[in-house]
Every structure is written in C-alpha cells, then in structure tokens.
Write a protein that holds these residues in place. Sequence first.
Motif, mmCIF file in Angstrom:
data_model
loop_
_atom_site.group_PDB
_atom_site.id
_atom_site.type_symbol
_atom_site.label_atom_id
_atom_site.label_comp_id
_atom_site.label_asym_id
_atom_site.label_seq_id
_atom_site.Cartn_x
_atom_site.Cartn_y
_atom_site.Cartn_z
ATOM 1 N N UNK A 184 7.479 8.713 18.231
ATOM 2 C CA UNK A 184 8.191 8.343 17.028
ATOM 3 C C UNK A 184 9.383 9.237 16.953
ATOM 4 N N UNK A 185 10.258 8.751 15.967
ATOM 5 C CA UNK A 185 11.574 9.583 15.934
ATOM 6 C C UNK A 185 11.349 10.685 15.268
ATOM 7 N N UNK A 186 11.932 11.902 15.911
ATOM 8 C CA UNK A 186 11.679 13.235 15.259
ATOM 9 C C UNK A 186 11.953 13.521 14.006
ATOM 10 N N UNK A 187 12.944 12.989 13.460
ATOM 11 C CA UNK A 187 13.253 13.178 12.083
ATOM 12 C C UNK A 187 12.353 12.339 11.043
ATOM 13 N N UNK A 188 11.794 11.307 11.395
ATOM 14 C CA UNK A 188 11.218 10.373 10.351
ATOM 15 C C UNK A 188 9.822 10.211 10.507
ATOM 16 N N UNK A 189 9.164 10.952 11.371
ATOM 17 C CA UNK A 189 7.755 10.615 11.761
ATOM 18 C C UNK A 189 6.715 10.947 10.527
ATOM 19 N N UNK A 190 5.631 10.069 10.144
ATOM 20 C CA UNK A 190 4.880 10.346 9.214
ATOM 21 C C UNK A 190 4.263 11.653 9.144
ATOM 22 N N UNK A 191 4.044 12.038 8.104
ATOM 23 C CA UNK A 191 3.299 13.535 7.933
ATOM 24 C C UNK A 191 2.074 13.346 8.385
ATOM 25 N N UNK A 219 0.923 -1.292 0.019
ATOM 26 C CA UNK A 219 0.054 0.144 -0.099
ATOM 27 C C UNK A 219 0.810 1.101 0.006
ATOM 28 N N UNK A 220 1.539 1.597 -1.079
ATOM 29 C CA UNK A 220 2.400 2.600 -1.243
ATOM 30 C C UNK A 220 2.124 3.985 -0.513
ATOM 31 N N UNK A 221 0.770 4.350 -0.868
ATOM 32 C CA UNK A 221 0.481 5.582 -0.299
ATOM 33 C C UNK A 221 -0.223 5.590 1.190
ATOM 34 N N UNK A 222 0.113 4.516 1.831
ATOM 35 C CA UNK A 222 -0.487 4.352 3.320
ATOM 36 C C UNK A 222 0.051 5.084 4.196
ATOM 37 N N UNK A 223 -0.650 5.897 5.488
ATOM 38 C CA UNK A 223 -0.342 6.620 6.328
ATOM 39 C C UNK A 223 -1.083 6.516 7.588
ATOM 40 N N UNK A 224 -0.412 5.800 8.659
ATOM 41 C CA UNK A 224 -1.406 5.594 9.952
ATOM 42 C C UNK A 224 -1.873 6.760 10.551
ATOM 43 N N UNK A 252 -7.672 7.886 7.062
ATOM 44 C CA UNK A 252 -8.364 7.029 6.198
ATOM 45 C C UNK A 252 -7.605 5.621 6.287
ATOM 46 N N UNK A 253 -8.041 4.544 5.523
ATOM 47 C CA UNK A 253 -7.301 3.436 5.610
ATOM 48 C C UNK A 253 -7.791 3.028 4.058
ATOM 49 N N UNK A 254 -6.832 2.059 3.516
ATOM 50 C CA UNK A 254 -6.879 1.448 2.246
ATOM 51 C C UNK A 254 -7.537 0.053 2.264
ATOM 52 N N UNK A 255 -8.502 -0.225 1.247
ATOM 53 C CA UNK A 255 -8.693 -1.656 1.016
ATOM 54 C C UNK A 255 -7.986 -2.265 -0.320
ATOM 55 N N UNK A 256 -7.234 -3.027 0.152
ATOM 56 C CA UNK A 256 -6.363 -3.590 -0.952
ATOM 57 C C UNK A 256 -6.554 -4.995 -1.434
ATOM 58 N N UNK A 257 -7.083 -4.990 -2.638
ATOM 59 C CA UNK A 257 -7.552 -6.362 -3.333
ATOM 60 C C UNK A 257 -6.621 -7.028 -4.156
ATOM 61 N N UNK A 258 -6.097 -8.215 -3.804
ATOM 62 C CA UNK A 258 -5.327 -8.922 -4.441
ATOM 63 C C UNK A 258 -6.231 -9.859 -5.362
ATOM 64 N N UNK A 259 -6.103 -9.244 -6.625
ATOM 65 C CA UNK A 259 -7.043 -10.240 -7.541
ATOM 66 C C UNK A 259 -5.981 -11.544 -8.344
ATOM 67 N N UNK A 260 -4.985 -11.195 -8.531
ATOM 68 C CA UNK A 260 -3.979 -12.246 -9.026
ATOM 69 C C UNK A 260 -2.497 -12.079 -8.192
ATOM 70 N N UNK A 261 -1.969 -13.202 -8.034
ATOM 71 C CA UNK A 261 -0.497 -13.367 -7.527
ATOM 72 C C UNK A 261 0.177 -14.365 -7.949
ATOM 73 N N UNK A 262 1.369 -14.008 -8.522
ATOM 74 C CA UNK A 262 2.310 -15.123 -9.017
ATOM 75 C C UNK A 262 2.903 -15.403 -7.576
ATOM 76 N N UNK A 263 3.672 -16.746 -7.861
ATOM 77 C CA UNK A 263 4.236 -17.225 -6.866
ATOM 78 C C UNK A 263 5.493 -16.208 -6.453
#
Length: 293
Positions: free
Chosen positions: A286-293, A204-209, A213-224
Amino acid sequence: MTFLFAINPASGGKAKTDWEAGITDYFNNSPHTATLLHLNGETDEEALRQHLADLRPDRVVAVGGDGTIKFVAEQLLDTGIPLGVLPAGSANGMARELNIPPDVEKSLDIVVNGILKPIDVIVLNDNDICLHLSDIGLNAQMVRHYQQNNLRGMFGYLQSVLKVLRKRRLLRTSINRGDECIQRAALMVVLANARMYGTGAVINPDGDPSDGVFEVVVFRRLTIWEILKLFWRFRPFDPKNIEIFPATSVSIEMYRRAYFQVDGEYRGRVTKLDARIQPGALTMLLPPDTAPA
C-alpha cells in the motif's frame, strides 16, 4: 527482488499494452527482475501455481480489476507473499479503496516501495473469499447483466441499471449474527470489507479492510437517484434507508433465490449465504502515506 506480474488481458475490456510497456520500462534500469504471466481464462490457476513454485517471487502483482486481484489473492492466502496491484480494470474498487493510483508509474512505485499491510478476507460458504464487497439482490443482478452484454465502462453499467430497475423486487431475508436474528425486507444485502464500490459510491462509511470485522449493509429502500449512486460518485446514501451491522460471522437466508456476486463476479442465485472474517490473511502493498489504519 523478483516480481511476478499476473496480467489479465481482458480485464476492463481494454488491451494491456500500455501497462506492459510501463512495467518493462520501469524495470529496465532496475536492480529488480520482473516476469510477466499472461492469464488466459482457462489454465490460469495451474500456470500461476507453477510460476510461484518455479520463480519463488518476493512479490506478486495483479494487473487487472477486482476479479484479477481476487484470483491472485486466492493463491497467496497465508503464504506471506505480498500482493501488489496495478489497477487496469474497469472499476478497480479494491485499488480505489486502498488509495492505489491509476497511473502506471505511480502504482509501480507502490509495488516496489510501498508498505506491507495485513488485509482481512471474508470467507463465503467455506469455498470462496471476498476481499472487497459481495452482495445479494439488486447490485448482483446488475453485475449479471453487465457481464452478459458487450458494452463495458460506465455506459455498460448504465445499460445494466436500466434493465434491472424495471424488475427490482424486495427480498425477504433472515440475518443471523449469532447473538441476534434480524428479519428484513430488502432490495439488497451487502457484505462489506471496505467502504465503497469501484465507482466511488460510499455504502459503508466506517469500513476498514484491516480491522478484523466486516459490515452487513441492508438496503431497505432505494430511490432511483440513490441507485444511480452505485455507478457514479455522489454523497453517501441516506442513512434512513439503510442499516449497517458489524459482524465477524453471519448466516443469511432468503425466502426465494437471490442474485449473488463476489468482488464484481456474478456467482449465480442462492437461498443461503454463510460468511466469516479471516483477519490479516493477505499481505498487500500500500502507499506509505495513505494506508488504512
């Protein structure tokens, strides 16, 4: 300040003596006080509540993996008491998401000197919460196998992967976001309050806790090969094989019972799942220099 450390001795399948020694050494020459509470898997909720009432700590620290963090967080919701993390589990997905280092002294520095950040939680079926990632289908089945075997770490995950791959089946799902209802056949559906699994697999590349909001991620196909990304850090998944829908609430129905897990803990098999976001319900350090926006 007064610190309460809730230590899960069984988290990650390893003894926590190094972490305990690190805590003791760190606070020996400190103006702060530290109390250690050892969880036993039987009377943990009562013991933690009693310590919170008696000590009235300024900060509470979960020493363990995602399950330990979730357990402690449940007692701190809407209290304003900040939650710190010492990532002593096997995967440490939430700690990885929040850029908390696996080093004892460095993570203790964040517990003492980190910034306070409101974090969202996902409320599930009005009786459970998710801080990180929950899912139905393939990965939840892997979690079930992993918890049932005696092998921990990446080798334990690999063994679970091999078992599940032989039995993977598509789920027929109905995903209702209020303004639209989506019908999908999927290997798994993830409710994501974050970007990646504890192994580093980005789903979920744009996820932010902390974005409400949250994201619903649907895996329709997956290779091994892509399935193996759930357990080792490689490139993000092929976007042609997944769909991502932002949501503040969702209701998911399955046409047959599906495996279900919350923050790395298997919850059984379900045919329906309701979820809604509770913005800023938990305050974390959280770390002061790496906290999520």
